[in-house]
Design a protein around this motif. Structure first.
Motif, short mmCIF file in Angstrom:
data_model
loop_
_atom_site.label_atom_id
_atom_site.label_comp_id
_atom_site.label_asym_id
_atom_site.label_seq_id
_atom_site.Cartn_x
_atom_site.Cartn_y
_atom_site.Cartn_z
N LYS A 115 18.84 33.56 -0.87
CA LYS A 115 18.39 34.43 0.24
C LYS A 115 18.86 33.92 1.59
O LYS A 115 18.51 34.49 2.63
CB LYS A 115 16.86 34.51 0.25
N ILE A 116 19.67 32.85 1.62
CA ILE A 116 19.99 32.20 2.88
C ILE A 116 20.78 33.11 3.82
O ILE A 116 20.65 33.02 5.05
CB ILE A 116 20.75 30.87 2.65
N ALA A 152 25.44 29.04 16.23
CA ALA A 152 26.07 27.73 15.98
C ALA A 152 25.08 26.67 15.52
O ALA A 152 25.46 25.50 15.35
CB ALA A 152 26.79 27.26 17.25
N THR A 153 23.82 27.03 15.32
CA THR A 153 22.82 26.06 14.86
C THR A 153 23.28 25.41 13.55
O THR A 153 23.61 26.10 12.59
CB THR A 153 21.47 26.74 14.64
N PRO A 154 23.30 24.08 13.49
CA PRO A 154 23.75 23.41 12.27
C PRO A 154 22.83 23.68 11.07
O PRO A 154 21.61 23.79 11.23
CB PRO A 154 23.72 21.93 12.64
N VAL A 155 23.44 23.76 9.92
CA VAL A 155 22.71 23.96 8.66
C VAL A 155 23.29 22.99 7.62
O VAL A 155 24.51 22.81 7.54
CB VAL A 155 22.84 25.40 8.14
N ALA A 156 22.40 22.35 6.86
CA ALA A 156 22.85 21.52 5.74
C ALA A 156 22.15 21.97 4.48
O ALA A 156 20.94 22.28 4.49
CB ALA A 156 22.55 20.04 6.00
N LEU A 157 22.90 22.05 3.40
CA LEU A 157 22.34 22.37 2.08
C LEU A 157 22.52 21.14 1.20
O LEU A 157 23.65 20.66 1.02
CB LEU A 157 23.03 23.57 1.45
N VAL A 158 21.42 20.60 0.68
CA VAL A 158 21.47 19.41 -0.17
C VAL A 158 21.07 19.82 -1.58
O VAL A 158 19.90 20.14 -1.84
CB VAL A 158 20.55 18.30 0.36
N GLN A 159 22.04 19.82 -2.46
CA GLN A 159 21.83 20.26 -3.85
C GLN A 159 21.52 19.05 -4.73
O GLN A 159 22.13 17.99 -4.58
CB GLN A 159 23.08 20.98 -4.35
N VAL A 161 26.79 30.09 7.05
CA VAL A 161 26.15 29.54 5.86
C VAL A 161 26.25 30.45 4.65
O VAL A 161 26.43 29.98 3.51
CB VAL A 161 24.68 29.16 6.15
N ALA A 162 26.15 31.77 4.84
CA ALA A 162 26.20 32.67 3.70
C ALA A 162 27.54 32.56 2.98
O ALA A 162 27.60 32.45 1.74
CB ALA A 162 25.94 34.11 4.14
N VAL A 211 27.16 26.73 -4.06
CA VAL A 211 25.90 25.98 -3.96
C VAL A 211 24.85 26.67 -4.82
O VAL A 211 24.64 27.89 -4.70
CB VAL A 211 25.42 25.89 -2.50
N ARG A 212 24.18 25.90 -5.65
CA ARG A 212 23.20 26.48 -6.57
C ARG A 212 21.87 25.75 -6.45
O ARG A 212 21.82 24.59 -6.04
CB ARG A 212 23.72 26.38 -8.01
N PRO A 213 20.79 26.43 -6.85
CA PRO A 213 19.48 25.75 -6.87
C PRO A 213 19.48 24.65 -7.92
O PRO A 213 20.24 24.73 -8.90
CB PRO A 213 18.51 26.88 -7.24
N PRO A 214 18.63 23.63 -7.77
CA PRO A 214 17.74 23.44 -6.62
C PRO A 214 18.48 22.83 -5.44
O PRO A 214 19.27 21.91 -5.60
CB PRO A 214 16.68 22.48 -7.16
#
Length: 409
Positions: A341-342, A357-364, A381-382, A390-393
């Motif tokens: 849903k990101i 421009a807000t930074p986003v990090a995804l940690v899988q 990010v999308a 990138v996948r859950p979790p």
């Protein structure tokens, strides 16, 4: 006296006078255990460390700010002699001998009438280790034995079965973010003592391989649902096994009460009259960003952080999150269960004021061997999630703290 080993005994000091001579580092280490035993502690010393002084200020001990004088050990049950004055230590030791007071000396163990063992604790058990050969005392070896035994009891590698009847019930255990070393000491001990373990997919799976063969391990994702929804089936399984007199552990990922539906299980067990113990766990909302080098707060960058569930989109009528309000905050936003849903979440945040421009990090797969971090911005990010698969979790962190640490390799 040195030719014979010490006779081990446990002193019951609750409400009894204990005199400590000297307020230095030895006293600082020993005083907490004496106060925990309920002893009426009198400290005699002209000076004390800040920690010892704080105990006196809090009323945990009585402090007489003066050197030792003859008669200080009268009516004492136990004495700890730890001053920097050898002559005072000798006189106090002689007084203890005359009054038949058990006396420990930090400067000369051979002149003492008692020794302090290396002690540790594990859920109602005190482990105390003494060197049996008085001529070859090795405090470091003694402490190492103590540590090995206590660690074994805590992590379940040293299992001492209960021979008295245990109370059947359920322990709701937060397993932490995935690394088996990040489960709490209590959680690991309860897991080692369980008859039945009902585990989530996101729990620390490596720990299940360590369980004894007789333990029944049930995958919560594979419980036959029948006419029940998934959570009802899990609740019923917990109740059924507990009613059979078994010790049941419900092993969950992270913390049971952070989007873990733990309270639903507690309520179901309470309605069924089943005792339940809740063991908090390390939440992935904080630990996973930390493992990836991201602090959720940082001086001068973020003074607050908010944790939200992203399992439903912002425009879904089931959503309870005030996304426009979150967009107006300047702190860190941590999103759990939001990978798919990101895109919609990012659009909503930008539409209500967050800079693209807000930074986003995804940690899988945070804290596990498969951990990886992918960086983006709200604007990208999308597409980044699709391109990087990138996948859950995965834990998603939004805010300037993403760039607070060293550059990502």
């Amino acid at each position: 006296m040195a030719e014979h080993p010490a006779y081990p005994v446990g002193l019951r000091l609750s409400g009894r006078r204990v005199v400590v001579l000297g307020g230095g580092q030895v006293a600082q280490r020993r005083l907490p255990a004496l106060t925990a035993a309920g002893a009426d502690v009198v400290l005699v010393s002209p000076e004390a460390t800040p920690s010892v002084e704080a105990m006196a200020d809090a009323g945990e001990i009585r402090w007489e700010r003066r050197p030792y004088t003859e008669g200080d050990l009268a009516d004492a049950w136990y004495a700890l002699i730890a001053t920097s004055d050898p002559e005072a230590n000798e006189r106090a030791s002689a007084e203890a001998e005359r009054h038949r007071v058990w006396c420990v000396r930090s400067d000369d163990a051979d002149r003492a009438t008692a020794w302090t063992p290396a002690t540790g604790h594990s859920e109602g058990v005190t482990v105390a280790v003494l060197t049996t050969d008085a001529r070859g005392r090795d405090p470091r070896h003694t402490a190492a034995i103590r540590d090995a035994v206590v660690e074994g009891l805590r992590d379940g590698t040293l299992v001492a079965p209960h021979h008295r009847t245990r109370t059947a019930g359920v322990a709701l255990v937060g397993g932490g973010p995935g690394d088996p070393d990040l489960i709490t000491v209590r959680g690991r001990r309860l897991l080692a003592e369980a008859d039945v373990v009902i585990a989530d997919r996101l729990g620390p799976r490596d720990l299940l391989a360590e369980l004894p063969p007789h333990v029944e391990v049930i995958d919560a994702a594979k419980i036959p649902y029948g006419r029940y929804m998934a959570q009802e089936a899990i609740n019923n399984a917990l109740i059924e096994h507990a009613r059979q007199g078994k010790s049941v552990v419900r092993l969950k990922g992270g913390d049971p009460f952070v989007f873990g539906r733990g309270m639903e299980e507690v309520q179901a067990l309470a309605e069924a009259g089943i005792p339940c113990t809740v063991v908090p766990g390390i939440s992935s909302s904080i630990s996973v960003p930390g493992a990836a080098g991201i602090p959720v707060t940082h001086r001068g960058v973020a003074h607050e952080f908010t944790v939200v569930s992203g399992h439903v989109a912002p425009d879904d009528e089931r959503s309870l999150v005030d996304w426009p309000a979150l967009a107006r905050l300047t702190g860190t936003l941590v999103i759990l269960m939001g990978v798919d849903k990101i895109g919609k979440i990012a659009e909503t945040l930008v539409a209500h004021g967050r800079p693209p421009a807000t930074p986003v990090a995804l940690v899988q797969e945070g804290t596990t061997a498969a951990q990886r971090r992918v960086d983006a911005t709200l604007a990208t990010v999308a597409e980044t999630v699709r391109a990087e698969d990138v996948r859950p979790p995965a834990v998603i962190v939004v805010g300037p703290v993403v760039n607070a640490g060293p550059p990502v390799a």
